[in-house]
Design an enzyme around this catalytic site. Sequence first.
Site, PDB file in Angstrom:
ATOM      1  CG  ASP A 116     -70.086  56.464 -24.901  1.00  0.00           C
ATOM      2  OD1 ASP A 116     -70.454  57.299 -25.830  1.00  0.00           O
ATOM      3  OD2 ASP A 116     -69.008  55.910 -24.650  1.00  0.00           O
ATOM      4  CG  HIS A 173     -70.008  60.618 -25.732  1.00  0.00           C
ATOM      5  ND1 HIS A 173     -69.070  59.976 -25.624  1.00  0.00           N
ATOM      6  CD2 HIS A 173     -69.905  61.687 -24.640  1.00  0.00           C
ATOM      7  CE1 HIS A 173     -68.444  60.061 -24.606  1.00  0.00           C
ATOM      8  NE2 HIS A 173     -68.733  61.187 -24.078  1.00  0.00           N
TER       9      HIS A 173
END
Length: 512
Positions: free
Chosen positions: A288, A322
């Site tokens: 993430d 991300h």
Amino acid sequence: MKFDLLHLTPVSASFELQNSSIYFSEEPYDVILNGKTVLFAVKTNVFSLFDLEDDADYEIKVGEDSLSFHTPKAAAILRLSSFLKPMNGGEDDTLRIQTAIMTTPRGGVLILDEEEMHATSLFLKSHMTLVIPKGCTLFGNTDKGAYPCIPGDVEVKDGLPYEINTFEGDPKVGMPSLLSAYFAKDLNVVGEGTIDAQAQKSEFWIDVKKLKWARPHVVFLNHCENVGFSGVTVKNSPCWTIHPFFSDRLGFYDLKISNPKDAPNTDGLNPQSCEDVKIIGVYFSVGDDCIALKSGKYYIGKIFKRPTKDVIIRNCYMHEGHGAVVLGSEVGAGLDNLLIERCYFEHTDRGLRIKSRRGRGQDSRMTGIHFKNIIMDNVLTPITANMFYFCDPDGHDEWVQDRKPRKVDETTPYLGTFVFENMTCTNAEWALGYFYGLPEMPIESITFKNCSFTMKDDCSKGQPIMAEGVERIAKEGFHFLNVKNIRFENVKAEGYKGERVNQENVGAFVET
């Protein structure tokens, strides 16, 4: 090569070169300790020494420059191997390690000196140094049924809640982390060993939305002060890997934080409502966001009004994720005074990623953000700011996603000043930058100085920000929507199609 001492414990020391290079040193170097070469051909700007003696004088030399230091005296040095396993055997070492922690005296050192150790939830305490040596691994329990359940918050005498456990910005009933510390001071975790939560062998990454309780972190620091981490590798976290909460004077040096690219919600390091945080020389590759700075959703932000502020992120390498450095989305109390410099972002979806939305509140003020001396390569969209982030159960509701101006009230967040300078961004794909402020509260100021951008010849298409109605795009320039002031100073861009700068509801755009 001139260098500074970053972090010192009775048994370790971390250092940083004084140079202008980004993460990697200009040339490899050897490290000489008391006349003996102990590190050969080091390539990074940050390095650490371990297995030092306490209460000892040292001289360290790099190139022609040297530095002297004295290690603090340890009250005692304990080893886990001295604490015998229970007679009935079993793999779990939780009670044995916890016993060793609790018997370590103030100012003492505890060395987890076994090749494999297995634990569920351990609780650290003040005034101690925990060492995980090279070749030693602390493994987390993969059985979610083995974890106790702790409350999200409880009421205290003055009427304010005491947040015991949190998940994504709110208090939530959940499982305690592999390493937790509550109200601890003067705590260090150091070494060349590994903390492996083994989430890939558990149910924590499977049907995560169906789990009754919040997943554990690998490290959770709650209301702590003067905490330092140095050298260790932290990997395979059930969710956010290292989560400091309401804690001050924190240092994270020369770490490696690693989770699979497809692991859900496995952010690397997420300080929430913290002050005076240094993240220096850390390598990230996660599922993430690499670093996400937060201050709680509306509930925590409104009650405590405690922003995250005075953060330095330097000489870090973000390989997968991300976003490399992310602000939000849980920023109910705001962010202030952030310096990100001399970092390398590679193969992340975004470089800087700002995430917020209506409902975060009037205390949600993000300002004083400064990026400088940054290299980005193969980052899909280098810079993004999204005030229509569709998180939370109501994230897709009309009042959140409405592109028309709404009334400014106690739920309206604010984005202030952002400066980006001396950045080189190569092989972008979707857009060079995408900034989408609120029409009723435009972004205050965006400045680019001495920056260059290039795009790949063959680009994929993607959504540069996660908001309703944003199309999948490729090879586009800068998009600015709802911004008061934009300034470009010596900004170069190549490889995009169409307009270099796309504007909508921009107050002033100045280029020199």
